[in-house]
Design a protein around this motif. Structure first.
Motif, short mmCIF file in Angstrom:
data_model
loop_
_atom_site.label_atom_id
_atom_site.label_comp_id
_atom_site.label_asym_id
_atom_site.label_seq_id
_atom_site.Cartn_x
_atom_site.Cartn_y
_atom_site.Cartn_z
N TYR A 181 7.36 -8.01 30.43
CA TYR A 181 7.53 -7.61 28.81
C TYR A 181 8.70 -8.48 28.41
O TYR A 181 8.98 -9.10 27.37
CB TYR A 181 7.54 -6.07 28.63
CG TYR A 181 7.69 -6.02 27.32
CD1 TYR A 181 6.72 -6.11 26.39
CD2 TYR A 181 9.13 -5.50 26.71
CE1 TYR A 181 6.68 -5.99 25.05
CE2 TYR A 181 9.15 -5.45 25.37
CZ TYR A 181 8.12 -5.54 24.52
OH TYR A 181 8.27 -5.49 23.19
N ALA A 182 10.09 -8.19 29.19
CA ALA A 182 11.20 -8.78 28.55
C ALA A 182 11.14 -10.35 28.37
O ALA A 182 11.65 -10.77 27.49
CB ALA A 182 12.24 -8.44 29.67
N MET A 183 10.49 -11.04 29.25
CA MET A 183 10.25 -12.30 29.19
C MET A 183 9.75 -12.86 28.09
O MET A 183 9.80 -14.09 27.48
CB MET A 183 9.55 -12.90 30.39
CG MET A 183 10.27 -12.71 31.70
SD MET A 183 11.43 -13.87 31.95
CE MET A 183 12.09 -13.54 33.66
N THR A 184 8.87 -11.90 27.45
CA THR A 184 8.14 -12.46 26.39
C THR A 184 9.10 -12.28 24.80
O THR A 184 8.46 -12.86 23.78
CB THR A 184 6.93 -11.62 25.84
OG1 THR A 184 7.31 -10.21 25.80
CG2 THR A 184 6.02 -11.50 27.21
N LEU A 185 10.23 -11.65 24.95
CA LEU A 185 11.02 -11.49 23.79
C LEU A 185 11.79 -12.73 23.31
O LEU A 185 11.97 -13.63 24.17
CB LEU A 185 12.03 -10.57 24.06
CG LEU A 185 11.47 -8.98 24.14
CD1 LEU A 185 12.51 -8.00 24.97
CD2 LEU A 185 10.97 -8.65 23.22
N PRO A 186 12.12 -12.94 22.00
CA PRO A 186 12.67 -14.16 21.59
C PRO A 186 13.97 -14.24 22.28
O PRO A 186 14.77 -12.98 22.60
CB PRO A 186 12.87 -13.88 20.31
CG PRO A 186 12.16 -12.71 19.88
CD PRO A 186 11.45 -12.14 21.03
N ASN A 187 14.67 -15.41 22.85
CA ASN A 187 15.73 -15.74 23.52
C ASN A 187 15.84 -15.16 24.77
O ASN A 187 16.88 -15.36 25.34
CB ASN A 187 17.09 -14.88 22.63
CG ASN A 187 17.37 -15.70 21.11
OD1 ASN A 187 17.31 -16.96 21.14
ND2 ASN A 187 17.80 -14.96 20.15
N ALA A 188 14.89 -14.82 25.32
CA ALA A 188 14.86 -14.40 26.64
C ALA A 188 15.39 -15.48 27.49
O ALA A 188 16.15 -15.29 28.37
CB ALA A 188 13.45 -14.15 26.98
N MET A 189 15.21 -16.63 27.25
CA MET A 189 15.70 -17.85 28.18
C MET A 189 16.97 -18.04 28.45
O MET A 189 17.66 -18.30 29.15
CB MET A 189 14.84 -19.14 27.91
CG MET A 189 13.61 -19.05 28.37
SD MET A 189 13.67 -18.78 30.12
CE MET A 189 12.27 -17.55 30.36
N LYS A 190 17.61 -17.71 27.02
CA LYS A 190 19.17 -17.89 26.85
C LYS A 190 19.68 -16.93 27.64
O LYS A 190 20.91 -17.02 28.62
CB LYS A 190 19.67 -17.45 25.33
CG LYS A 190 19.13 -18.41 24.42
CD LYS A 190 20.29 -18.97 23.54
CE LYS A 190 19.87 -20.13 22.77
NZ LYS A 190 19.51 -19.63 21.40
#
Ligand code: PHE
Length: 468
Positions: A181-190
């Motif tokens: 779920y967390a990976m789908t949030l905006p800015n996750a990759m930062k």
């Protein structure tokens, strides 16, 4: 042996010991230590320490426990070195210290589960007020200590092992669900790149010491928790492979917890991860302050679900750790003072709860305990509150304990005795690389490095003196 109880099989032991290892250390402490340590460079050091320095200590603890079938204090005496039982006593003391503050934080987590269920997302902003409300957090801490004592009172296979067999798989499923779920949030990759791309220029004494302290704390080493659990292990189990599974599960879950938390944090900060490293941002409040805001942004029923799920997970993880922390002094009282298990459990749990009261008061309720470290003149590398002071004290004691345990095995008990114990249940051990590495580690690598790092961490943490 029968009257002390034992694990029913190797899996039972591995899950219980991994349950001890996986706890607030992985999900609450690891992310803010990573934040303090500047991100991924800390992670690299932490992983290195776990496998090179901690793994041998873990094997040694389990072997001492299994050889003697006793608690940490009794174990050293039973091996014929009564004077060395001071190491066991140090461990016992350290375990009591850890449980006293750990139970308070576990109580916060459990309370947050209830708040999330009620949709109270504002709790994150009100964290300061929340921990000041000692009747509320005190009640949660009582519930937590009570649950811990209840499980421990049911014994090894019927209580500790059973709880771990239910809680550990649940925890793993929950955490994986939250990562996805967390990976789908905006800015996750930062968040992920802060966590995983190392900036080696960030490494200094604080980061090295922090990573080592974290490794010891997270693997439940240096205080005899694994001597105690080892004392309930079957003679034909392979200690080395068990230790490998325990280490992998602990490190794996800490790592995965990072994959969940940092995207959450990045989402909340709009991608500005620099803030995490700023003094005052992270610390013990990191997940308690930041995450409710994330769950609020998710909004609605989903927000409530994800939020309560997360704090329930945290509570479960904490529970299998508090169980192991309580088992150490309980085993001591049962073995050495011949008190029945049930009576020992409630007595010890009550006393440790009382010892935890200053930590409970140190979240703002009591001026004195909230500013304890500054009042007694400790360097500001440690947060001012009593809870942080006790946590930091326990951390250095774990390093000292770990150092003394390997030194004991290498030079006092002697490595051939350790090897003989490990060889039971591990057929090819005598001609293995594991044996060569382990013998080098317990006689040279670990005692020297741990002694050095213990002194460095002590100077850095308590006196603000940094050698590198
Ligand atoms: N390893 C536990 C955690 O990471 C804490 C702990 C330390 C438990 C020492 C037992 C002994 O949360």
């Amino acid at each position: 042996m029968a009257s002390r109880g034992s694990f029913s099989n190797k899996l039972g032991f591995i899950l219980a010991a991994a349950g001890s290892a996986v706890g607030l250390g992985n999900i609450w402490k690891f992310p803010f230590e990573v934040g303090n340590g500047g991100g991924a460079a800390f992670v690299v050091l932490y992983l290195t320490f776990c496998f090179i320095l901690c793994f041998p200590v873990m094997i040694t603890e389990i072997a001492i426990g299994r050889k003697t079938s006793l608690n940490p204090v009794g174990a050293f005496s039973a091996l014929g070195f009564k004077n060395w039982n001071i190491v066991g006593k140090l461990g016992l003391f350290c375990g009591v210290l850890i449980l006293s503050f750990y139970n308070v934080v576990a109580g916060w987590a459990f309370g947050y589960f209830i708040e999330m269920l009620m949709g109270n997302f504002e709790i994150g902003q009100a964290f300061g007020e929340y921990i000041k409300d000692i009747f509320k957090v005190g009640a949660y801490a009582i519930v937590f200590m009570f649950s811990t004592a209840f499980i421990v009172s049911k014994g090894i296979s019927g209580g500790i092992e059973k709880a771990a067999k239910i809680l550990m798989p649940t925890l793993i499923v929950m955490i994986l669900g939250l990562v996805v779920y967390a990976m789908t949030l905006p800015n996750a990759m930062k968040g992920i790149s802060f966590y995983l791309v190392p900036e080696f220029s960030e490494i200094d004494m604080g980061v090295i010491g922090g990573a080592l302290r974290q490794a010891f704390f997270s693997l439940s080493l240096g205080m005899g928790a694994l001597i105690t659990y080892g004392s309930y292990v079957g003679k034909d189990d392979n200690i080395v492979s068990s230790a490998a599974y325990i280490t992998l599960m602990d490190v794996g879950i800490a790592f995965i917890a990072g994959l969940m938390i940092f995207p959450f944090v990045a989402f909340n900060l709009g991608g500005d991860m620099q803030q995490v490293t700023e003094p005052g941002f992270g610390g013990p409040g990191l997940i308690f302050v930041t995450l409710p805001g994330v769950f609020e942004n998710i909004g609605g029923v989903l927000g409530i679900l994800v939020g309560s799920f997360f704090f329930l997970l945290l509570s479960f993880a904490a529970l299998t750790s508090t169980v192991s922390l309580l088992e150490v002094p309980v085993a001591y009282v049962v073995d050495e003072h011949k008190v029945g298990r049930t009576k020992a459990v409630w007595l010890v749990a009550g006393v440790i709860f009382l010892i935890g009261i200053p930590s409970l008061l140190s979240g703002g309720y009591s001026e004195f305990f909230s500013n304890f470290s500054r009042i007694i003149g400790v360097a500001d590398t440690i947060d001012a509150d009593f809870l942080s002071f006790v946590a930091a004290t326990a951390d250095v004691l774990l390093l000292l304990g770990g150092c003394l345990i390997v030194f004991f095995a290498g030079y006092i008990w002697k490595k051939h005795n350790l090897n003989a114990e490990i060889a039971q249940g591990y057929k090819g051990y005598d001609n293995s690389f594991v044996k060569t590495f382990l013998n080098f580690a317990i006689t040279i690598l670990c005692p020297i490095l741990l002694a050095l790092l213990f002194v460095m961490v002590l100077l850095n943490n308590f006196f603000g003196i940094s050698i590198i």
